[in-house]
Design a protein around this motif. Structure first.
Motif, PDB file in Angstrom:
ATOM      1  N   ASN A  17      -7.154   7.994  -8.044  1.00  0.00           N
ATOM      2  CA  ASN A  17      -8.308   9.103  -8.538  1.00  0.00           C
ATOM      3  C   ASN A  17      -9.418   9.279  -7.444  1.00  0.00           C
ATOM      4  OD1 ASN A  17      -6.799   9.004 -10.330  1.00  0.00           O
ATOM      5  ND2 ASN A  17      -7.533   7.869 -12.154  1.00  0.00           N
ATOM      6  N   GLY A  18      -9.112   8.989  -6.431  1.00  0.00           N
ATOM      7  CA  GLY A  18     -10.091   9.286  -5.145  1.00  0.00           C
ATOM      8  C   GLY A  18     -11.528   7.829  -4.999  1.00  0.00           C
ATOM      9  N   ARG A  19     -11.203   7.199  -5.926  1.00  0.00           N
ATOM     10  CA  ARG A  19     -12.675   6.306  -5.858  1.00  0.00           C
ATOM     11  C   ARG A  19     -12.843   5.108  -4.935  1.00  0.00           C
ATOM     12  NH1 ARG A  19      -9.522   4.088 -11.269  1.00  0.00           N
ATOM     13  NH2 ARG A  19     -10.441   5.774 -13.190  1.00  0.00           N
ATOM     14  N   THR A  20     -13.822   5.288  -4.047  1.00  0.00           N
ATOM     15  CA  THR A  20     -14.273   4.955  -2.978  1.00  0.00           C
ATOM     16  C   THR A  20     -14.756   3.506  -3.343  1.00  0.00           C
ATOM     17  OG1 THR A  20     -13.913   6.835  -1.573  1.00  0.00           O
ATOM     18  CG2 THR A  20     -14.479   4.735  -0.503  1.00  0.00           C
ATOM     19  N   ARG A  50       0.960  -0.937   0.250  1.00  0.00           N
ATOM     20  CA  ARG A  50      -0.066  -0.062  -0.035  1.00  0.00           C
ATOM     21  C   ARG A  50       0.583   1.281  -0.103  1.00  0.00           C
ATOM     22  NH1 ARG A  50      -3.726  -2.826   3.703  1.00  0.00           N
ATOM     23  NH2 ARG A  50      -5.415  -2.876   3.129  1.00  0.00           N
ATOM     24  N   ARG A  51       0.510   2.079  -0.972  1.00  0.00           N
ATOM     25  CA  ARG A  51       1.264   3.442  -0.751  1.00  0.00           C
ATOM     26  C   ARG A  51       0.147   4.841  -1.260  1.00  0.00           C
ATOM     27  NH1 ARG A  51       5.221   1.485  -3.886  1.00  0.00           N
ATOM     28  NH2 ARG A  51       4.287   2.391  -6.119  1.00  0.00           N
ATOM     29  N   GLN A  52      -0.609   5.302   0.208  1.00  0.00           N
ATOM     30  CA  GLN A  52      -1.984   5.718   0.082  1.00  0.00           C
ATOM     31  C   GLN A  52      -1.234   7.414  -0.184  1.00  0.00           C
ATOM     32  OE1 GLN A  52      -4.484   5.264   0.477  1.00  0.00           O
ATOM     33  NE2 GLN A  52      -3.800   3.259   2.603  1.00  0.00           N
ATOM     34  N   PRO A  53      -2.663   7.663  -1.903  1.00  0.00           N
ATOM     35  CA  PRO A  53      -3.992   6.871  -1.741  1.00  0.00           C
ATOM     36  C   PRO A  53      -3.833   5.975  -2.655  1.00  0.00           C
ATOM     37  CG  PRO A  53      -3.513   9.121  -2.618  1.00  0.00           C
ATOM     38  CD  PRO A  53      -2.472   9.014  -2.527  1.00  0.00           C
TER      39      PRO A  53
END
Length: 358
Positions: free
Chosen positions: A333-336, A49-52
């Protein structure tokens, strides 16, 4: 198969299906309800993991005795071939498994295969090996992870292999399941096992699923969607070209490669129970291997019905476990993508079934 009476879980808490009273099938599970209930099978994960933007990793299913000098009988089945299951042709041709089975992200599969070869060549007994068939499967985690970054490297592969262990298996957003999605919800890696009686003998069959496919989720034959569980239905969904589901089956039943291919077929068939769409872009595969090929008399062709049923039930439960163990994830890309809420799932299952269309 209805959920039994069970206290409502705390909102947001993560559970396995059986914690909620959801029991699939008749056969008993092994002690951990995991692929590691099959003697000699270990599982390891490395989560990257490398946020975001990066949510990826690698998962290793490691049979203790496997190697090019000590191959295990194995079979493979392709439900839909839009995928990169490395090692398929030789596995199909010879019916043998020479390496652990590794799972990862689509564009990292080739790097993972190279790292697996390097790891194997350093193993005792492989000093003179000049040919090796690595088996590596993949799912496209590009909805939540920057897949083009190819974030899985050799050190991640080695860590998953070296740290593989028996006992309980880490579940949900770990390893190769860190960025996966299945019918509208955050999914991941999960597992289940069964101990069916085959003739007068009892065997163990364990499955591990990397769930990442499109469709409409079914739980106990009820349709469950983000909207039906009170979740905003306008979020991102898995496009058909970014699907796939990888299934690994292990058993201590003395089956040959042809019989193990029959087992692998049932594993892919089981996805239909969960609402999988088997769409154009979904690579749906199962690899099945035996850990004790010479242990007793071979299973006759007329006998493995209970084993087939055990695999069907195990895959269905593992997919549901993967959804219940995963957590809501915001990624590339900010997808949740939302997790499946256990409390709302039980509410949906308890509601009266809608009338069937005539």
């Amino acid at each position: 198969m209805e959920p039994s009476a069970h206290p409502q879980p705390a909102p947001g808490a993560r559970h396995r299906a059986r914690d909620l009273g959801i029991v699939i099938g008749r056969a008993a599970t092994g002690p951990f309800n995991a692929i590691t209930d099959v003697p000699g099978v270990r599982v390891g994960h490395t989560t990257v993991r490398r946020q975001p933007d990066v949510h990826s990793g690698v998962t290793a299913v490691v049979p203790d005795t496997v190697g090019p000098r000590t191959p295990l009988p194995a079979g493979v089945f392709t439900g839909n071939g839009y995928g990169k299951l490395i090692g398929t042709t030789q596995l199909t041709e010879l019916g043998t498994l020479e390496t652990p089975v590794l799972l990862t992200s689509t564009l990292s599969a080739f790097r993972v295969a190279d790292a697996l070869v390097g790891w194997m060549l350093r193993r005792p007994g492989c000093e003179e090996v000049q040919s090796l068939n690595p088996v590596v499967g993949e799912c496209n985690d590009g909805l939540l992870s920057d897949i083009r970054a190819r974030p899985v490297h050799e050190e991640h592969v080695r860590a998953a292999l070296d740290e593989a262990s028996g006992g309980p298996v880490a579940e949900g957003c770990v390893g190769a399941g860190t960025g996966t999605v299945a019918p509208g919800f955050k999914a991941g890696i999960d597992t289940a096992s069964r101990t069916p009686d085959v003739g007068d003998r009892r065997f163990t069959a364990g499955v591990l699923v990397q769930a990442n496919f499109g469709g409409t989720l079914r739980v106990l034959d009820r349709i469950v969607t983000p909207r039906s569980t009170g979740i905003d239905a306008d979020g991102p969904t898995l496009a058909e070209e970014t699907g796939s589901c990888m299934i690994v089956v292990a058993t201590d039943a003395p089956l040959d490669a042809r019989q193990l291919t029959r087992v692998a077929r049932r594993a892919v068939f089981a996805l239909a129970r969960t609402g999988a769409a088997y769409s154009h872009g979904s690579g749906d595969y199962a690899v099945a291997f035996g850990t004790r090929p010479g242990a007793g008399a071979p299973v006759a062709d007329a006998e493995p019905g209970p084993l087939f049923e055990a695999v069907l039930d195990g895959v269905e439960e593992a997919v549901l476990n993967s959804l219940l163990a995963a957590t809501t994830t915001t990624g590339f890309n900010g997808r949740t993508v939302p997790a499946l809420p256990a409390d709302r799932l039980l509410t949906a299952l308890a509601a009266p079934a809608p009338p069937r269309a005539r």
